[in-house]
Design a protein around this motif. Sequence first.
Motif, PDB file in Angstrom:
ATOM      1  N   VAL A   1      -4.850   1.875   0.542  1.00 20.36           N
ATOM      2  CA  VAL A   1      -3.606   2.633   0.375  1.00 20.36           C
ATOM      3  C   VAL A   1      -2.564   2.163   1.388  1.00 20.36           C
ATOM      4  O   VAL A   1      -1.392   1.987   1.041  1.00 20.36           O
ATOM      5  N   ALA A   2      -2.978   1.917   2.613  1.00 16.40           N
ATOM      6  CA  ALA A   2      -2.043   1.415   3.625  1.00 16.40           C
ATOM      7  C   ALA A   2      -1.444   0.073   3.201  1.00 16.40           C
ATOM      8  O   ALA A   2      -0.248  -0.160   3.375  1.00 16.40           O
ATOM      9  N   ALA A   3      -2.273  -0.793   2.630  1.00 16.26           N
ATOM     10  CA  ALA A   3      -1.778  -2.091   2.161  1.00 16.26           C
ATOM     11  C   ALA A   3      -0.789  -1.903   1.017  1.00 16.26           C
ATOM     12  O   ALA A   3       0.252  -2.585   0.958  1.00 16.26           O
ATOM     13  N   LEU A   4      -1.085  -0.978   0.121  1.00 18.64           N
ATOM     14  CA  LEU A   4      -0.165  -0.704  -0.989  1.00 18.64           C
ATOM     15  C   LEU A   4       1.159  -0.134  -0.487  1.00 18.64           C
ATOM     16  O   LEU A   4       2.233  -0.529  -0.958  1.00 18.64           O
ATOM     17  N   ARG A   5       1.098   0.766   0.463  1.00 15.39           N
ATOM     18  CA  ARG A   5       2.326   1.345   1.009  1.00 15.39           C
ATOM     19  C   ARG A   5       3.145   0.291   1.757  1.00 15.39           C
ATOM     20  O   ARG A   5       4.371   0.290   1.685  1.00 15.39           O
ATOM     21  N   LYS A   6       2.464  -0.626   2.441  1.00  7.69           N
ATOM     22  CA  LYS A   6       3.157  -1.720   3.129  1.00  7.69           C
ATOM     23  C   LYS A   6       3.915  -2.577   2.118  1.00  7.69           C
ATOM     24  O   LYS A   6       4.972  -3.117   2.419  1.00  7.69           O
ATOM     25  N   ARG A   7       3.369  -2.687   0.912  1.00  4.43           N
ATOM     26  CA  ARG A   7       4.023  -3.432  -0.176  1.00  4.43           C
ATOM     27  C   ARG A   7       5.052  -2.577  -0.900  1.00  4.43           C
ATOM     28  O   ARG A   7       5.601  -2.986  -1.918  1.00  4.43           O
ATOM     29  N   GLU A   8       5.255  -1.358  -0.396  1.00  2.00           N
ATOM     30  CA  GLU A   8       6.216  -0.410  -0.951  1.00  2.00           C
ATOM     31  C   GLU A   8       5.840   0.091  -2.347  1.00  2.00           C
ATOM     32  O   GLU A   8       6.700   0.433  -3.164  1.00  2.00           O
TER      33      GLU A   8
END
Length: 114
Positions: free
Chosen positions: A85-92
């Motif tokens: 989820v953190a990686a997805l949020r970093k990708r906006e």
Amino acid sequence: MLALPKRKLRCSFCKKSETQVARLVGGAAGGYICEDCVGVCNTILDAAPSPFKSWDDLTDEQLLTSIKASEASVAALHSLIHAQVAALRKREVSWTAIGKVLGVSRQAAWERFS
């Protein structure tokens, strides 16, 4: 002769690319697994004694030990999901999209992972 671009390999479980992981192991059927996912799998496998027949066949001590391993499995999976989820949020990627794949609302996804 024109060279084809190299296909980027990905973990079949967490979808991290070969450049995002230290090691990636290929399987006979064309799937791949990264060392992080192998660790999670090992934790899950450690949760149930082998060979496993039923909970009734285990001693109290074996059952108590398996609870500890099961808890470790849950913690490992929890950590993996949070990293994804953190990686997805970093990708906006939106909370709406994340919630949709998890089968929860945008608000529930945000409350769980932020």
